[in-house]
Write a protein that holds these residues in place. Sequence first.
Motif, PDB file in Angstrom:
ATOM      1  N   ALA A   1       0.827  -1.208   0.000  1.00 14.18           N
ATOM      2  CA  ALA A   1       0.000   0.000   0.000  1.00 14.18           C
ATOM      3  C   ALA A   1       0.862   1.258   0.000  1.00 14.18           C
ATOM      4  CB  ALA A   1      -0.930  -0.006   1.221  1.00 14.18           C
ATOM      5  N   ILE A   2       1.932   1.263   0.805  1.00 19.65           N
ATOM      6  CA  ILE A   2       2.830   2.427   0.859  1.00 19.65           C
ATOM      7  C   ILE A   2       3.526   2.628  -0.483  1.00 19.65           C
ATOM      8  CG2 ILE A   2       4.946   3.320   1.908  1.00 19.65           C
ATOM      9  CD1 ILE A   2       4.067   1.918   4.506  1.00 19.65           C
ATOM     10  N   ILE A   3       4.006   1.538  -1.071  1.00 16.29           N
ATOM     11  CA  ILE A   3       4.717   1.627  -2.349  1.00 16.29           C
ATOM     12  C   ILE A   3       3.812   2.164  -3.447  1.00 16.29           C
ATOM     13  CG2 ILE A   3       5.809   0.244  -4.172  1.00 16.29           C
ATOM     14  CD1 ILE A   3       6.767  -1.653  -1.912  1.00 16.29           C
ATOM     15  N   LEU A   4       2.536   1.705  -3.459  1.00 11.83           N
ATOM     16  CA  LEU A   4       1.606   2.078  -4.527  1.00 11.83           C
ATOM     17  C   LEU A   4       0.821   3.354  -4.220  1.00 11.83           C
ATOM     18  CD1 LEU A   4       0.274  -1.509  -5.340  1.00 11.83           C
ATOM     19  CD2 LEU A   4       1.905  -0.166  -6.680  1.00 11.83           C
ATOM     20  N   GLY A   5       0.966   3.868  -3.001  1.00  6.28           N
ATOM     21  CA  GLY A   5       0.278   5.103  -2.648  1.00  6.28           C
ATOM     22  C   GLY A   5      -1.216   4.944  -2.464  1.00  6.28           C
ATOM     23  N   ILE A   6      -1.625   3.780  -1.958  1.00  6.19           N
ATOM     24  CA  ILE A   6      -3.044   3.520  -1.697  1.00  6.19           C
ATOM     25  C   ILE A   6      -3.179   3.016  -0.267  1.00  6.19           C
ATOM     26  CG2 ILE A   6      -3.657   3.068  -4.101  1.00  6.19           C
ATOM     27  CD1 ILE A   6      -3.374   0.111  -3.605  1.00  6.19           C
ATOM     28  N   SER A   7      -4.403   2.831   0.196  1.00  3.85           N
ATOM     29  CA  SER A   7      -4.617   2.394   1.575  1.00  3.85           C
ATOM     30  C   SER A   7      -4.493   0.873   1.691  1.00  3.85           C
ATOM     31  CB  SER A   7      -6.011   2.830   2.048  1.00  3.85           C
ATOM     32  OG  SER A   7      -7.015   2.069   1.402  1.00  3.85           O
TER      33      SER A   7
END
Length: 258
Positions: A218-224
């Motif tokens: 989630a952090i890598i892809l910028g999503i929750s």
Amino acid sequence: MSDYLAPDEYRNSDFVREVYREHHVEDVMFGLLVAGVRRKAYLNCYFSGAGITVQARERFDAILLTVRGVLDRLEAYNVERVVRQRIFGASAPLAIFFLNQASEICPLNHAAVTFAESRWAPDEAVRPLTPDQIAQVDKVVDGGWINPVTADWRDVTLDLGAGPAVIHALPKLSGEVIMMFPTSGHEPEGDEAVTILTRRQREIMDWIAEGKTSAEAAIILGISPRTVEKHLEAVFQRLGVENRIAAMRRYLDLKRGL
């Protein structure tokens, strides 16, 4: 069997009162056969003697399990038959979705994923139906039942993101509904088979295969993290697996064209 009735309603029905009066019934056991969202069915065993023995309960449980198994097989045979007929008789590729018990539309094949990626919002793994749409689907598919375990296709007009369209709907005992409609495009071949997953789902699976957790992906892809988990639920459904280890293995096999 009793559709659309709770056990208390069934016990107080005219049918049960008639049975009690004619056969001097003193007790009854109810077993739930089908616990779908739209349909429920019960197996009922009436007793004229006093009390229900342990042996009678054990026999009833055995009968209940057997009947459940028979119902599952009958429905599976019918679903396979009518789906095969619909696919083989189609003149264009079919986008195949299913409506789950949470009333969410989930893409199942390459054509459906392509449609969702082009018509739905980014990171929209499933599309929930509105209350009005749910009522519309329920009304139409309820007429699709030929008998308690056999259903046929019914056409319902729904807007799944590209404007109102006629969609072929097949209800299942579980409450799920298989949905199909013709679309333009081509069927995947070879390593394209992995495109039963959306671009975002492939990105998530690539990171999962690298050993990342849902939170890290989630952090890598910028999503929750919740969005990651929602996509993984869709991945499990489409790949026919129950956990992320099995999903990762199946995903890597698809990438290798296996």
